[in-house]
Design a protein around this motif. Structure first.
Motif, mmCIF file in Angstrom:
data_model
loop_
_atom_site.group_PDB
_atom_site.id
_atom_site.type_symbol
_atom_site.label_atom_id
_atom_site.label_comp_id
_atom_site.label_asym_id
_atom_site.label_seq_id
_atom_site.Cartn_x
_atom_site.Cartn_y
_atom_site.Cartn_z
ATOM 1 N N ILE A 72 0.833 -1.197 0.000
ATOM 2 C CA ILE A 72 0.000 0.000 0.000
ATOM 3 C C ILE A 72 0.868 1.247 0.000
ATOM 4 C CG2 ILE A 72 -1.628 1.342 1.404
ATOM 5 C CD1 ILE A 72 -2.889 -1.389 2.191
ATOM 6 N N GLU A 73 1.950 1.215 0.793
ATOM 7 C CA GLU A 73 2.862 2.367 0.835
ATOM 8 C C GLU A 73 3.458 2.653 -0.536
ATOM 9 O OE1 GLU A 73 7.086 3.569 2.945
ATOM 10 O OE2 GLU A 73 5.874 2.001 3.833
ATOM 11 N N LYS A 74 3.758 1.580 -1.285
ATOM 12 C CA LYS A 74 4.341 1.738 -2.623
ATOM 13 C C LYS A 74 3.270 1.887 -3.708
ATOM 14 C CE LYS A 74 8.380 -0.934 -1.384
ATOM 15 N NZ LYS A 74 9.101 -2.197 -1.545
ATOM 16 N N ARG A 75 1.995 1.903 -3.279
ATOM 17 C CA ARG A 75 0.849 2.049 -4.185
ATOM 18 C C ARG A 75 0.840 0.961 -5.261
ATOM 19 N NH1 ARG A 75 -2.418 5.843 -3.842
ATOM 20 N NH2 ARG A 75 -2.843 6.110 -6.046
ATOM 21 N N PRO A 96 -6.962 0.887 1.965
ATOM 22 C CA PRO A 96 -7.605 2.201 1.961
ATOM 23 C C PRO A 96 -8.980 2.160 1.284
ATOM 24 C CG PRO A 96 -5.317 2.403 1.342
ATOM 25 C CD PRO A 96 -5.622 0.933 1.395
ATOM 26 N N ARG A 97 -9.913 2.900 1.823
ATOM 27 C CA ARG A 97 -11.302 2.891 1.372
ATOM 28 C C ARG A 97 -11.448 3.250 -0.104
ATOM 29 N NH1 ARG A 97 -15.147 6.090 5.101
ATOM 30 N NH2 ARG A 97 -14.400 4.403 6.402
ATOM 31 N N GLU A 98 -10.598 4.146 -0.613
ATOM 32 C CA GLU A 98 -10.769 4.594 -1.998
ATOM 33 C C GLU A 98 -10.187 3.617 -3.024
ATOM 34 O OE1 GLU A 98 -6.950 6.205 -0.458
ATOM 35 O OE2 GLU A 98 -8.974 6.201 0.292
ATOM 36 N N TRP A 99 -9.516 2.562 -2.586
ATOM 37 C CA TRP A 99 -8.982 1.577 -3.521
ATOM 38 C C TRP A 99 -10.123 0.769 -4.117
ATOM 39 C CZ3 TRP A 99 -3.676 -1.025 -2.895
ATOM 40 C CH2 TRP A 99 -2.705 -0.052 -2.626
ATOM 41 N N VAL A 100 -9.967 0.358 -5.371
ATOM 42 C CA VAL A 100 -10.952 -0.470 -6.061
ATOM 43 C C VAL A 100 -10.683 -1.915 -5.677
ATOM 44 C CG1 VAL A 100 -11.809 -1.153 -8.325
ATOM 45 C CG2 VAL A 100 -10.973 1.172 -7.962
#
Length: 124
Positions: A55-58, A107-111
């Motif tokens: 998640i940190e590295k997206r 994160p909530r905004e992730w698909v």
């Protein structure tokens, strides 16, 4: 006499390896997972840390369960000023709460998508 060696992998790790093999050879499976997807076995003792790093590295993640089902989460496709704002908010939130021993949530905004385990294929 030596018997067959047992795998020290968890069932989720074995399922992740099976999924990786499927993605490598099946174009339909390959399309379901964005490039750079990190496969994380759900029963891994360090699953939370692996999720945090991805998640940190997206990077997109696929949490793989022992039965072969998986949940895929990928970051939103923001660009330009929106991306700068989103990354700034992530940085600020990270600075405000530095506790890494807590459970990690996507994160909530992730698909997100759920893929059920495929049925075993029987030989004809």
């Amino acid at each position: 006499m030596n018997g067959p060696k047992r795998s020290k992998n968890t069932p989720g790790t074995d399922a992740a390896f099976d999924l990786l093999s499927e993605i490598a050879v099946d174009p339909v499976s390959d399309e379901r997972y964005p490039d750079g997807t990190v496969l994380i076995p759900a029963d891994s003792p360090d699953a939370s840390a692996l999720m945090s790093q991805a998640i940190e590295k997206r990077r997109p993640i696929a949490i793989v369960f022992p039965d072969g089902s998986n949940v895929v989460a990928r970051p939103p496709t923001a660009s330009g000023p929106a991306l700068i704002v989103v990354l700034g908010l992530f940085w600020l939130a990270d600075r405000l709460r530095r506790k890494r021993d807590r459970p990690t949530f996507v994160p909530r905004e992730w698909v997100t998508e759920f893929h059920a385990a495929s049925e075993p294929k029987l030989a004809a």
